[in-house]
Design a protein around this motif. Structure first.
Motif, PDB file in Angstrom:
ATOM      1  N   VAL A   1      -0.881   5.365  -9.429  1.00  0.00           N
ATOM      2  CA  VAL A   1       0.088   4.761 -10.379  1.00  0.00           C
ATOM      3  C   VAL A   1       0.604   3.321  -9.871  1.00  0.00           C
ATOM      4  N   HIS A   2       1.000   3.456  -8.662  1.00  0.00           N
ATOM      5  CA  HIS A   2       1.450   2.063  -7.781  1.00  0.00           C
ATOM      6  C   HIS A   2       0.465   1.030  -8.008  1.00  0.00           C
ATOM      7  N   ARG A   3      -0.808   1.373  -7.522  1.00  0.00           N
ATOM      8  CA  ARG A   3      -1.965   0.591  -7.666  1.00  0.00           C
ATOM      9  C   ARG A   3      -2.400  -0.013  -9.028  1.00  0.00           C
ATOM     10  N   LEU A   4      -2.120   0.850  -9.938  1.00  0.00           N
ATOM     11  CA  LEU A   4      -2.350   0.448 -11.230  1.00  0.00           C
ATOM     12  C   LEU A   4      -1.169  -0.791 -11.797  1.00  0.00           C
ATOM     13  N   LEU A   5       0.056  -0.379 -11.361  1.00  0.00           N
ATOM     14  CA  LEU A   5       1.073  -1.348 -11.872  1.00  0.00           C
ATOM     15  C   LEU A   5       1.042  -2.671 -11.077  1.00  0.00           C
ATOM     16  N   GLN A   6       0.562  -2.555  -9.659  1.00  0.00           N
ATOM     17  CA  GLN A   6       0.477  -3.889  -9.063  1.00  0.00           C
ATOM     18  C   GLN A   6      -0.616  -4.775  -9.764  1.00  0.00           C
ATOM     19  N   GLU A   7      -1.837  -4.227 -10.110  1.00  0.00           N
ATOM     20  CA  GLU A   7      -2.863  -4.718 -10.674  1.00  0.00           C
ATOM     21  C   GLU A   7      -2.514  -5.340 -12.150  1.00  0.00           C
ATOM     22  N   LEU A   8      -1.529  -4.653 -12.764  1.00  0.00           N
ATOM     23  CA  LEU A   8      -1.292  -4.897 -14.107  1.00  0.00           C
ATOM     24  C   LEU A   8      -0.287  -6.439 -14.187  1.00  0.00           C
ATOM     25  N   MET A   9       0.524  -6.405 -12.955  1.00  0.00           N
ATOM     26  CA  MET A   9       1.390  -7.254 -12.809  1.00  0.00           C
ATOM     27  C   MET A   9       0.974  -8.242 -11.748  1.00  0.00           C
ATOM     28  N   GLY A  10      -0.029  -8.369 -11.062  1.00  0.00           N
ATOM     29  CA  GLY A  10      -0.692  -9.328 -10.272  1.00  0.00           C
ATOM     30  C   GLY A  10       0.029  -9.174  -8.732  1.00  0.00           C
ATOM     31  N   LEU A  11       0.699  -8.202  -8.435  1.00  0.00           N
ATOM     32  CA  LEU A  11       1.224  -7.850  -7.338  1.00  0.00           C
ATOM     33  C   LEU A  11       0.429  -7.779  -6.017  1.00  0.00           C
ATOM     34  N   ALA A  12       1.125  -8.236  -4.973  1.00  0.00           N
ATOM     35  CA  ALA A  12       0.309  -7.992  -3.772  1.00  0.00           C
ATOM     36  C   ALA A  12       0.028  -6.448  -3.364  1.00  0.00           C
ATOM     37  N   VAL A  13      -1.170  -6.185  -2.579  1.00  0.00           N
ATOM     38  CA  VAL A  13      -1.440  -4.722  -2.331  1.00  0.00           C
ATOM     39  C   VAL A  13      -1.012  -4.564  -0.957  1.00  0.00           C
ATOM     40  N   PRO A  14      -0.078  -3.779  -0.501  1.00  0.00           N
ATOM     41  CA  PRO A  14       0.145  -3.433   0.875  1.00  0.00           C
ATOM     42  C   PRO A  14      -0.717  -2.224   1.125  1.00  0.00           C
ATOM     43  N   GLU A  15      -1.044  -2.129   2.586  1.00  0.00           N
ATOM     44  CA  GLU A  15      -1.591  -1.191   3.266  1.00  0.00           C
ATOM     45  C   GLU A  15      -0.877   0.023   3.087  1.00  0.00           C
ATOM     46  N   TYR A  16      -1.430   1.251   2.823  1.00  0.00           N
ATOM     47  CA  TYR A  16      -0.771   2.480   2.801  1.00  0.00           C
ATOM     48  C   TYR A  16      -1.003   3.666   4.242  1.00  0.00           C
ATOM     49  N   GLU A  21      -6.172   3.310   3.274  1.00  0.00           N
ATOM     50  CA  GLU A  21      -5.112   4.426   3.804  1.00  0.00           C
ATOM     51  C   GLU A  21      -5.369   4.791   5.365  1.00  0.00           C
ATOM     52  N   THR A  22      -4.297   4.612   5.896  1.00  0.00           N
ATOM     53  CA  THR A  22      -4.333   4.558   7.589  1.00  0.00           C
ATOM     54  C   THR A  22      -3.963   6.039   8.081  1.00  0.00           C
ATOM     55  N   GLY A  23      -3.171   6.633   7.078  1.00  0.00           N
ATOM     56  CA  GLY A  23      -2.770   8.049   7.427  1.00  0.00           C
ATOM     57  C   GLY A  23      -3.646   8.984   7.032  1.00  0.00           C
ATOM     58  N   ALA A  24      -3.373   9.925   6.219  1.00  0.00           N
ATOM     59  CA  ALA A  24      -4.452  10.951   5.578  1.00  0.00           C
ATOM     60  C   ALA A  24      -3.892  11.619   4.372  1.00  0.00           C
ATOM     61  N   GLY A  25      -4.595  11.699   3.238  1.00  0.00           N
ATOM     62  CA  GLY A  25      -4.289  12.862   2.159  1.00  0.00           C
ATOM     63  C   GLY A  25      -4.219  14.168   2.566  1.00  0.00           C
ATOM     64  N   PRO A  26      -4.044  14.891   1.505  1.00  0.00           N
ATOM     65  CA  PRO A  26      -4.065  16.427   1.561  1.00  0.00           C
ATOM     66  C   PRO A  26      -5.319  17.076   2.129  1.00  0.00           C
TER      67      PRO A  26
END
Length: 297
Positions: A234-249, A173-178
């Motif tokens: 959730v998006h990270r979980l789906l990426q892991e399950l389907m073997g997809l590349a992980v972007p920076e957020y 994460e290069t932005g910021a959370g809550p």
């Protein structure tokens, strides 16, 4: 060296407002600063609310702002097969299940449990988690209900999905959370429960289509509002399950109205079209969202 790839992904279900302008212009600025590419994607899986007229209005607004993006742009409604393929993989892996309960049935079930004194869990957006009845149905019962034509949605079996993981999930994460979180963030998808993966009208949902699109388009940097910060788990979980590349957020601040709430299409907040018709310039818009250096007259 591979160039960074950014994307701006509006939904053509209403007019763009200042919040959208901020996100679009921030993507422009970050792409320019890194020598990256900038893509446009129309997230129009909601075929009831999304219309060609609203899509055309968005293009007019972006052209007026001076946003240069690669063409042709991606329109989700042109790629149902991509989402169906991803959904079929999840079905084959038995990570999703058909959910038949209606919203009314879910509401009545949770209300009854709460009236009995149970504190029903809720997701980060405050919505109650989906109850367990559909997940607990037998394969034969599900098959019978489907054969009877009962409408259903596909939901992620969160417990089964987490069982496929070999290590904890994180994202950069290069932005910021809550609460100002940045750097390496631990993802906790379990707090969302059994989220919808595909709806009865379409073979996808926001969660599924966004990770499929980002992977197919080679997106390396996802820049979006902080309201989607927790959904990244959730998006990270789906990426892991389907073997997809992980972007920076990079989750950015939200543009708030005078009453302190997030701007919204459905609430009729002032559109970019209305601001343009009142005499505002792209430079005015950049100044209003705090990005004066992005566009100069």
């Amino acid at each position: 060296m591979t160039r960074p790839v950014f994307r701006f992904a509006p939904s053509p279900n209403g007019a763009l407002h200042l919040g959208h302008a901020f996100s679009a212009l921030l993507n422009v600025a970050m792409a320019e600063e890194t020598g990256g590419r900038l893509l446009l994607r129309m997230e129009d899986i909601d075929t009831t609310r999304c219309t060609p007229e609203l899509e055309a209005a968005i293009l007019t607004d972006l052209d007026w702002l001076g946003m240069n993006y690669e063409c042709p742009y991606r329109r989700q409604s042109d790629h149902w097969d991509d989402y169906q393929e991803a959904l079929d993989r999840l079905i084959d892996d038995e990570i999703v299940y058909p959910a038949f309960l209606t919203r009314g049935e879910v509401r009545r079930y949770i209300t009854a449990r709460e009236e009995e004194g149970e504190e029903w869990p809720r997701d980060p957006d405050g919505a109650p988690l989906f109850p367990p009845q559909d997940r607990q149905r037998s394969a034969s019962e599900r098959k019978s209900l489907i054969a009877d034509g009962l409408p259903f949605a596909w939901r992620l079996d969160m417990q089964a999905a987490l069982g496929h993981l070999r290590a904890p999930l994180h994202w950069e994460e290069t932005g910021a959370g809550p609460f100002g979180e940045t750097g390496t963030i631990r993802a906790d998808p379990a707090q969302w429960g059994d989220v919808v993966i595909a709806r009865k009208e379409t073979p996808t949902s926001y969660h599924l289509s966004v990770v499929v699109d980002d992977a197919l388009q080679g997106v390396t940097h996802v820049v979006r509002g902080r309201d989607l910060y927790h959904a990244t788990a959730v998006h990270r979980l789906l990426q892991e399950l389907m073997g997809l590349a992980v972007p920076e957020y990079h989750h950015h601040d939200l543009i708030l109205g005078d009453d302190g709430r997030k701007l919204s299409k459905s609430a009729g907040d002032t559109s970019l079209q209305a601001l343009r018709q009142s005499g505002a310039t792209p430079t005015d818009i950049a100044r209003m969202v705090g990005l004066e250096t992005v566009r100069k007259a």
